[in-house]
Design a protein around this motif. Structure first.
Motif, PDB file in Angstrom:
ATOM      1  N   ALA A  45       0.816  -1.215   0.000  1.00 16.55           N
ATOM      2  CA  ALA A  45       0.000   0.000   0.000  1.00 16.55           C
ATOM      3  C   ALA A  45       0.851   1.267   0.000  1.00 16.55           C
ATOM      4  O   ALA A  45       0.390   2.332  -0.434  1.00 16.55           O
ATOM      5  N   ILE A 146      -6.493  -4.836   8.926  1.00 12.95           N
ATOM      6  CA  ILE A 146      -5.746  -4.675   7.675  1.00 12.95           C
ATOM      7  C   ILE A 146      -5.228  -6.013   7.191  1.00 12.95           C
ATOM      8  O   ILE A 146      -4.711  -6.804   7.978  1.00 12.95           O
ATOM      9  N   CYS A 147      -5.381  -6.233   5.914  1.00 11.71           N
ATOM     10  CA  CYS A 147      -4.805  -7.429   5.309  1.00 11.71           C
ATOM     11  C   CYS A 147      -3.597  -6.959   4.513  1.00 11.71           C
ATOM     12  O   CYS A 147      -3.754  -6.257   3.505  1.00 11.71           O
ATOM     13  N   THR A 210       1.839  -2.552   9.210  1.00 14.98           N
ATOM     14  CA  THR A 210       1.924  -4.013   9.111  1.00 14.98           C
ATOM     15  C   THR A 210       3.355  -4.516   9.354  1.00 14.98           C
ATOM     16  O   THR A 210       3.756  -5.524   8.811  1.00 14.98           O
TER      17      THR A 210
HETATM   18  O1  IP8 Z   1       1.749  -2.469   2.386  1.00 11.54           O
HETATM   19  C1  IP8 Z   1      -0.980  -2.657   3.951  1.00 11.54           C
HETATM   20  O2  IP8 Z   1      -0.441  -3.558   3.031  1.00 11.54           O
HETATM   21  P1  IP8 Z   1       1.167  -3.732   2.912  1.00 11.54           P
HETATM   22  C2  IP8 Z   1      -2.435  -2.239   3.590  1.00 11.54           C
HETATM   23  O3  IP8 Z   1       1.374  -4.889   2.000  1.00 11.54           O
HETATM   24  C3  IP8 Z   1      -2.916  -0.980   4.198  1.00 11.54           C
HETATM   25  O4  IP8 Z   1       1.682  -4.036   4.303  1.00 11.54           O
HETATM   26  C4  IP8 Z   1      -4.304  -0.638   3.957  1.00 11.54           C
HETATM   27  C5  IP8 Z   1      -2.205  -0.178   4.939  1.00 11.54           C
END
Ligand code: IP8
Length: 259
Positions: A45, A146-147, A210
């Motif tokens: 993201a 959050i996934c 995350t």
């Molecule tokens: O960048 C996070 O996904 P990542 C998704 O793969 C959100 O860790 C909505 C922050």
């Protein structure tokens, strides 16, 4: 088949809100097209998701109604990043189709409860390239959470057992110490699950909700447990991704799956 995760810090500038690195994405799309292999793409993201997700504290579930607004604007932002990724893939003649996690999976306390794997299969069978991404999703216990793209990669790897899982990151790979603070840090070409425990990763964590690179090492360990090789490669050097996909040697870190 390959599962490739394009890191949020490769395709966006994580220090600036909603800053898409179009040139980098275009070059990656060109490399993927040239390699011409069956692929599922996942992207992070970056600055389209993490800043808002942190602001509204979306990862720990429902606490107040303001978060409903936060959830929907965060979703809109990651979806808009996904549209930019698709545009770049389409420019390079890749028949990419977006599969938004919020509508095809549900979590329960951050773990996958339901996931419509069949939809990926159905698109692959017709030679499409499914593209999914880190998203906000419903969570049975928490209301929502959050996934991450990494969780998607792990689940898809378990289901599809790809030839390799490739993480395009903003580093050459792993070092045995942090090269930013340790001049003697040595690059790791190839390693095993057991050795991985010892290594300190190089990437700074920014403000990922995350867990950034720290979470990535856990992801890699889980994939290695499945017996699948995971490769970390510099996404800013798309020729390396191409070389990997066509089986040529290139600078990267390979974490060998448990045999
Ligand atoms: O960048 C996070 O996904 P990542 C998704 O793969 C959100 O860790 C909505 C922050």
């Amino acid at each position: 088949m390959f599962i490739i995760k394009l890191g949020g810090s490769v395709i966006t500038d994580k220090t600036k809100q909603q800053c898409f690195k179009e040139d980098v994405m275009d070059d990656l799309a060109e490399a993927i097209k040239k390699a011409n292999k069956e692929t599922i793409l996942v992207h992070g993201a970056g600055s389209f998701g993490h800043i808002l997700a942190k602001k509204y504290e979306l990862n720990n579930g429902y606490k107040n109604d303001d978060q409903l607004h936060g959830f929907s604007v965060t979703h809109k932002m990651v979806q808009s990043l996904n549209s930019l990724v698709l545009k770049s893939l389409h420019k390079n003649d890749i028949p990419a189709v977006s599969l938004s996690p919020h509508s095809i999976l549900k979590l329960n306390d951050h773990k996958i409860l339901e996931f419509n794997y069949k939809i990926f299969n159905a698109y692959l069978e017709q030679h499409f390239t499914p593209v999914t991404f880190g998203d906000v999703v419903l969570d049975k216990k928490l209301g929502f959470s959050i996934c991450s793209g990494d969780l998607l990669v792990m689940a898809l790897a378990e289901y599809f057992k790809p030839e390799k899982v490739i993480f395009a990151i903003d580093e050459d790979g792993l070092y045995d110490a942090n090269p930013k603070i340790n001049k003697n840090a040595e690059f790791i070409d190839s390693t095993t699950l057991e050795e991985l425990e010892k290594f300190i990763t190089t990437a700074d964590k920014h403000d990922d909700v995350t867990k950034g690179m720290e979470g990535k090492v856990d992801t890699i360990k889980n994939i290695a447990e499945l017996g699948i090789d995971t490769v970390l490669v510099n996404g800013n050097k798309p020729e390396r991704l191409y070389q990997l996909m066509v089986g040529k040697d290139t600078k990267c870190t390979i974490v060998n799956g448990r045999k």
